[in-house]
Enzyme design. Structure first.
Site, PDB file in Angstrom:
ATOM      1  N   ASN A  10      -3.862   1.745  -1.483  1.00 15.16           N
ATOM      2  CA  ASN A  10      -3.366   2.937  -2.155  1.00 15.16           C
ATOM      3  C   ASN A  10      -2.502   2.494  -3.167  1.00 15.16           C
ATOM      4  O   ASN A  10      -1.509   1.386  -3.062  1.00 15.16           O
ATOM      5  CB  ASN A  10      -2.209   3.021  -0.948  1.00 15.16           C
ATOM      6  CG  ASN A  10      -1.177   4.725  -1.021  1.00 15.16           C
ATOM      7  OD1 ASN A  10      -1.758   4.808  -2.124  1.00 15.16           O
ATOM      8  ND2 ASN A  10      -0.339   4.658  -0.465  1.00 15.16           N
ATOM      9  N   LYS A  12      -1.197   4.125  -4.813  1.00 11.02           N
ATOM     10  CA  LYS A  12       0.316   5.250  -5.701  1.00 11.02           C
ATOM     11  C   LYS A  12      -0.017   5.870  -7.045  1.00 11.02           C
ATOM     12  O   LYS A  12      -0.698   6.110  -7.172  1.00 11.02           O
ATOM     13  CB  LYS A  12       1.366   4.509  -5.295  1.00 11.02           C
ATOM     14  CG  LYS A  12       1.496   3.809  -4.014  1.00 11.02           C
ATOM     15  CD  LYS A  12       2.524   3.218  -3.042  1.00 11.02           C
ATOM     16  CE  LYS A  12       2.151   2.533  -1.948  1.00 11.02           C
ATOM     17  NZ  LYS A  12       3.453   2.080  -1.247  1.00 11.02           N
ATOM     18  N   HIS A  96       1.444   9.314   4.413  1.00  9.98           N
ATOM     19  CA  HIS A  96       2.399   8.228   4.071  1.00  9.98           C
ATOM     20  C   HIS A  96       3.219   8.462   4.600  1.00  9.98           C
ATOM     21  O   HIS A  96       4.503  10.039   3.873  1.00  9.98           O
ATOM     22  CB  HIS A  96       1.804   8.045   2.959  1.00  9.98           C
ATOM     23  CG  HIS A  96       2.193   6.445   2.331  1.00  9.98           C
ATOM     24  ND1 HIS A  96       3.763   6.766   1.640  1.00  9.98           N
ATOM     25  CD2 HIS A  96       1.304   5.437   2.594  1.00  9.98           C
ATOM     26  CE1 HIS A  96       3.331   5.243   1.249  1.00  9.98           C
ATOM     27  NE2 HIS A  96       2.742   4.104   1.922  1.00  9.98           N
ATOM     28  N   GLU A  98       5.665   8.388   1.760  1.00 15.31           N
ATOM     29  CA  GLU A  98       6.429   8.473   0.494  1.00 15.31           C
ATOM     30  C   GLU A  98       6.126  10.134   0.738  1.00 15.31           C
ATOM     31  O   GLU A  98       6.791  10.705   0.273  1.00 15.31           O
ATOM     32  CB  GLU A  98       6.069   7.620  -0.478  1.00 15.31           C
ATOM     33  CG  GLU A  98       6.118   6.595  -0.940  1.00 15.31           C
ATOM     34  CD  GLU A  98       5.608   5.461  -0.790  1.00 15.31           C
ATOM     35  OE1 GLU A  98       4.343   5.517  -1.773  1.00 15.31           O
ATOM     36  OE2 GLU A  98       5.541   3.842  -0.884  1.00 15.31           O
ATOM     37  N   GLU A 168       2.705   1.789   9.794  1.00 24.42           N
ATOM     38  CA  GLU A 168       3.736   0.876   8.455  1.00 24.42           C
ATOM     39  C   GLU A 168       5.064   1.299   8.104  1.00 24.42           C
ATOM     40  O   GLU A 168       5.847   2.147   8.367  1.00 24.42           O
ATOM     41  CB  GLU A 168       3.523   1.577   7.002  1.00 24.42           C
ATOM     42  CG  GLU A 168       1.737   1.645   6.354  1.00 24.42           C
ATOM     43  CD  GLU A 168       1.846   2.092   5.094  1.00 24.42           C
ATOM     44  OE1 GLU A 168       1.107   1.679   3.976  1.00 24.42           O
ATOM     45  OE2 GLU A 168       2.394   2.426   4.419  1.00 24.42           O
ATOM     46  N   GLY A 174       7.199  -2.351   0.040  1.00 23.99           N
ATOM     47  CA  GLY A 174       7.327  -2.602  -1.607  1.00 23.99           C
ATOM     48  C   GLY A 174       8.329  -3.526  -1.213  1.00 23.99           C
ATOM     49  O   GLY A 174       9.471  -3.710  -2.407  1.00 23.99           O
ATOM     50  N   SER A 214       4.220  -4.482   1.980  1.00 23.22           N
ATOM     51  CA  SER A 214       4.523  -5.787   1.693  1.00 23.22           C
ATOM     52  C   SER A 214       3.307  -6.864   2.197  1.00 23.22           C
ATOM     53  O   SER A 214       3.440  -7.985   2.164  1.00 23.22           O
ATOM     54  CB  SER A 214       5.947  -6.751   2.430  1.00 23.22           C
ATOM     55  OG  SER A 214       6.817  -5.448   1.123  1.00 23.22           O
TER      56      SER A 214
END
Ligand code: 13P
Length: 255
Positions: A10, A12, A96, A98, A168, A174, A214
């Site tokens: 992904n 992003k 997701h 985000e 996730e 991240g 990560s």
């Protein structure tokens, strides 16, 4: 039930179409990725989709990071499932974290997106995961169960079986921090049980469930070795072709 391992990058909001072509050229020189006995996919920004569809080998699928649930209409800035299919996309990430936290995507919208994706033949990659406060409050199982149930509510058992779920944990994205592989395995085992309750054991056995947060070439094998973890959804470490290829090899059991 043997489930084939799956590695999804992904990207992003990283890489122009030109940079995506360079990634594809680099990946083509990485024999490991091409030969890995795992399914591979990359989800670039919308603007780099056609470049990747042209430049990647057939064996590496191209996905979208988001999809809207309406067929067409006055929805400025949105992209429909049919547009993605026409562009050569075969899978779409929905929900997701985000999108949920920065763009207000609700559990209900994620469910609508999954239905719309499947209707057009796209494989939905349904993301679920708890944030740090929820984890600290021991609400992980409850949060991922709620998110999973809402996401698959409108899908048949067969459609769920052919879908992908990605667990996730928001605090691992991240951050360089990950759960212990055994802890991710326990959450994912719980997700499979929720799917079994709602859609039956055949769907629960067949659906591929990935870990994300990560993931790197150095730690992917430990997650992939867990019985219920069928691969990984990777952000940062998927941007570099050599790193992506090393993860494919490691997930395939090559090192
Ligand atoms: P990182 O691999 O950069 O932690 O991102 C995970 C992620 O959000 C993939 O969807």
């Amino acid at each position: 039930m043997t489930r084939r391992k799956l590695l999804i990058g992904n990207w992003k909001m990283f890489k122009t179409a030109t940079e995506a072509r360079a990634f594809a050229a680099d990946l083509n020189t990485e024999s490991g990725a091409a030969q890995a006995s795992v399914d591979l996919a990359v989800c670039p920004p919308f603007t780099a989709i056609s470049a990747l569809v042209e430049a990647l080998p057939e064996s590496v699928k191209v996905g979208a990071q988001n999809v809207y649930f309406e067929e067409q209409g006055a929805f400025t800035g949105e992209i429909s499932p049919a547009m993605l299919v026409d562009a050569g996309v075969t899978l779409a990430i929905v929900g997701h974290s985000e999108r949920r936290t920065l763009f207000g995507e609700t559990d209900a919208a994620v469910g609508q997106k999954a239905v719309a994706a499947v209707k057009h033949g796209l494989t939905p990659v349904i993301c679920v995961g708890e944030n740090l406060a929820e984890r600290d409050a021991n609400q992980t199982a409850e949060v991922v169960a709620r998110q999973t149930r809402a996401a698959i509510a409108g899908l048949s058992a067969e459609q769920v079986a052919a879908s992908v779920v990605a667990y996730e944990p928001v605090w691992a994205i991240g951050s360089g921090r990950t759960p212990e592989p055994g802890d991710a395995e326990a959450v994912i085992d719980g997700i499979r049980k929720v799917i079994s309750e709602d859609k039956g054991s055949t769907a629960a056995d067949a659906v591929r469930i990935l870990y994300g947060g990560s993931v790197k070439p150095e730690n992917i094998a430990a997650f992939g070795a867990q019985p219920n973890i069928d691969g990984a959804l990777v952000g940062g470490a998927s941007l570099d072709a050599s790193s992506f290829a090393r993860m494919a090899t490691a997930l395939a059991g090559g090192n």
